[in-house]
Design a protein around this motif. Sequence first.
Motif, PDB file in Angstrom:
ATOM      1  N   LEU A  19       0.855  -0.942   0.537  1.00  0.00           N
ATOM      2  CA  LEU A  19       0.317   0.097   0.004  1.00  0.00           C
ATOM      3  C   LEU A  19       0.790   1.055   0.312  1.00  0.00           C
ATOM      4  O   LEU A  19       0.805   1.905  -0.612  1.00  0.00           O
ATOM      5  N   ILE A  20       1.860   1.794   0.570  1.00  0.00           N
ATOM      6  CA  ILE A  20       2.562   2.226   0.866  1.00  0.00           C
ATOM      7  C   ILE A  20       3.679   2.684  -0.791  1.00  0.00           C
ATOM      8  O   ILE A  20       3.585   3.929  -0.844  1.00  0.00           O
ATOM      9  N   GLY A  21       4.025   1.457  -1.087  1.00  0.00           N
ATOM     10  CA  GLY A  21       4.818   1.506  -2.660  1.00  0.00           C
ATOM     11  C   GLY A  21       3.080   2.090  -3.141  1.00  0.00           C
ATOM     12  O   GLY A  21       3.870   3.280  -4.423  1.00  0.00           O
ATOM     13  N   TYR A  28      -1.048  12.009  -6.128  1.00  0.00           N
ATOM     14  CA  TYR A  28      -1.349  12.766  -5.281  1.00  0.00           C
ATOM     15  C   TYR A  28      -0.490  13.641  -5.422  1.00  0.00           C
ATOM     16  O   TYR A  28      -0.576  14.349  -4.093  1.00  0.00           O
ATOM     17  N   ASP A  29       0.646  12.557  -4.074  1.00  0.00           N
ATOM     18  CA  ASP A  29       2.266  13.483  -3.367  1.00  0.00           C
ATOM     19  C   ASP A  29       2.558  14.468  -4.406  1.00  0.00           C
ATOM     20  O   ASP A  29       3.474  15.321  -4.237  1.00  0.00           O
ATOM     21  N   SER A  30       2.685  14.065  -5.838  1.00  0.00           N
ATOM     22  CA  SER A  30       3.685  14.978  -7.272  1.00  0.00           C
ATOM     23  C   SER A  30       2.627  16.750  -7.466  1.00  0.00           C
ATOM     24  O   SER A  30       3.564  16.983  -7.648  1.00  0.00           O
ATOM     25  N   PHE A  31       1.334  16.635  -7.706  1.00  0.00           N
ATOM     26  CA  PHE A  31       0.648  17.615  -8.647  1.00  0.00           C
ATOM     27  C   PHE A  31      -0.560  17.619  -7.731  1.00  0.00           C
ATOM     28  O   PHE A  31      -1.377  17.163  -6.818  1.00  0.00           O
ATOM     29  N   ASP A  32      -0.707  19.114  -8.077  1.00  0.00           N
ATOM     30  CA  ASP A  32      -2.015  19.828  -7.444  1.00  0.00           C
ATOM     31  C   ASP A  32      -2.967  20.006  -8.820  1.00  0.00           C
ATOM     32  O   ASP A  32      -2.011  20.672  -9.627  1.00  0.00           O
ATOM     33  N   ILE A  33      -4.219  19.985  -8.581  1.00  0.00           N
ATOM     34  CA  ILE A  33      -5.276  20.112  -9.916  1.00  0.00           C
ATOM     35  C   ILE A  33      -5.250  22.019  -9.510  1.00  0.00           C
ATOM     36  O   ILE A  33      -6.132  22.219  -8.273  1.00  0.00           O
ATOM     37  N   PHE A  43      -7.359   9.177 -10.488  1.00  0.00           N
ATOM     38  CA  PHE A  43      -7.708   7.685 -10.220  1.00  0.00           C
ATOM     39  C   PHE A  43      -6.928   6.605 -10.123  1.00  0.00           C
ATOM     40  O   PHE A  43      -5.837   7.352  -9.911  1.00  0.00           O
ATOM     41  N   GLU A  44      -7.477   5.526  -9.832  1.00  0.00           N
ATOM     42  CA  GLU A  44      -6.872   4.312  -9.990  1.00  0.00           C
ATOM     43  C   GLU A  44      -5.529   4.462  -8.907  1.00  0.00           C
ATOM     44  O   GLU A  44      -4.558   4.236  -9.071  1.00  0.00           O
ATOM     45  N   SER A  45      -5.597   4.623  -8.160  1.00  0.00           N
ATOM     46  CA  SER A  45      -5.486   5.320  -5.951  1.00  0.00           C
ATOM     47  C   SER A  45      -3.770   6.017  -6.350  1.00  0.00           C
ATOM     48  O   SER A  45      -2.721   6.161  -5.861  1.00  0.00           O
ATOM     49  N   GLY A  46      -4.214   7.197  -7.564  1.00  0.00           N
ATOM     50  CA  GLY A  46      -3.445   8.238  -7.681  1.00  0.00           C
ATOM     51  C   GLY A  46      -2.556   7.864  -8.730  1.00  0.00           C
ATOM     52  O   GLY A  46      -1.609   8.235  -8.883  1.00  0.00           O
ATOM     53  N   PHE A 211     -13.387  16.545 -24.405  1.00  0.00           N
ATOM     54  CA  PHE A 211     -12.304  16.128 -24.984  1.00  0.00           C
ATOM     55  C   PHE A 211     -11.461  15.402 -23.758  1.00  0.00           C
ATOM     56  O   PHE A 211     -11.657  16.394 -22.894  1.00  0.00           O
ATOM     57  N   SER A 212     -10.174  14.846 -24.144  1.00  0.00           N
ATOM     58  CA  SER A 212      -9.769  14.119 -22.224  1.00  0.00           C
ATOM     59  C   SER A 212      -8.395  14.225 -23.406  1.00  0.00           C
ATOM     60  O   SER A 212      -8.697  13.032 -24.315  1.00  0.00           O
ATOM     61  N   ALA A 213      -7.403  13.628 -22.416  1.00  0.00           N
ATOM     62  CA  ALA A 213      -6.282  13.551 -21.966  1.00  0.00           C
ATOM     63  C   ALA A 213      -6.125  12.869 -21.173  1.00  0.00           C
ATOM     64  O   ALA A 213      -5.967  13.305 -19.661  1.00  0.00           O
ATOM     65  N   SER A 214      -4.892  12.131 -20.930  1.00  0.00           N
ATOM     66  CA  SER A 214      -5.104  10.982 -19.600  1.00  0.00           C
ATOM     67  C   SER A 214      -2.887  10.614 -19.368  1.00  0.00           C
ATOM     68  O   SER A 214      -2.446  10.476 -20.943  1.00  0.00           O
ATOM     69  N   TYR A 215      -2.945  10.921 -18.115  1.00  0.00           N
ATOM     70  CA  TYR A 215      -1.215  10.905 -17.906  1.00  0.00           C
ATOM     71  C   TYR A 215      -1.475   9.725 -17.122  1.00  0.00           C
ATOM     72  O   TYR A 215      -1.733   9.222 -16.005  1.00  0.00           O
TER      73      TYR A 215
END
Length: 285
Positions: A19-21, A28-33, A43-46, A211-215
Amino acid sequence: MAASATKQSLLMLASLLVLIGVATGSFYDSFDITWGAGRANIFESGQLLTCTLDKISGSGFQSKKEYLFGKIDMKIKLVAGNSAGTVTAYYLSSKGEKWDEIDFEFLGNVTGQPYVLHTNVFTGGIGNREMQFYLWFDPTADFHTYTVLWNPLNIIFLVDGIPIRVFKNNEANGVAYPKNQPMKIYSSLWEADDWATQGGKVKIDWTNAPFSASYKSFNDVDCCSRTSIWDWVTCNANSNSWMWTTLNANQLGQLKWVQDDYMIYNYCTDFKRFPQGLPTECNHN
């Protein structure tokens, strides 16, 4: 009984570590919307981030850290179908009137026509260093890795590990080079149909919205960064070979292949644009 309890404890510990990994290195840790009123989501646990664009607004996000040199990877899947008039921007930038910036911008197109990958480098608030490319794959069908390798010697733009452009440090020839201003990572999906597709001739078809782009798979392990303007920039002490990386012979061959076969605009060959002479760095590649 004791052995069973010990085994159960180990399994619980292993699960906790998993879970920590998963959480480590998440969006969530790296970016702010930062904008879009709910149009950008994680999504998908970050592990997945999406930006969307509709007739009301686009959306975007930025990194929590600032970087002063780094090898930074992001996997992106671009807007599919008729994406004309949309731009997916992914770039590093500092602030202020004399900002530095390293740009990837993906200019959408009508269905069946290729995306244009637009690149630029700003130093001290001055850009005008555009190079544009088609890609050798469909960037909407799957995720592909877009990398900025920025060190004191050069800035290397890579796509799936293949170099497409190099901006060398030409300070010795009087060309400014970004080396003093930490930059954050920014990305956004926005409307630019006044210029993006065929010079603005093709407008967005809003019947295709949203329209949608994913990362996904963001990686900044090899970097020098800080989490606050009050902090010193610190580097990853265990992995700093990237700090002095330039292209090897094989990569120079790849660069030539891309620029020969897929580059569609190069400011360093645009004599009409620079009738008084090409920019200095164009003569020192």
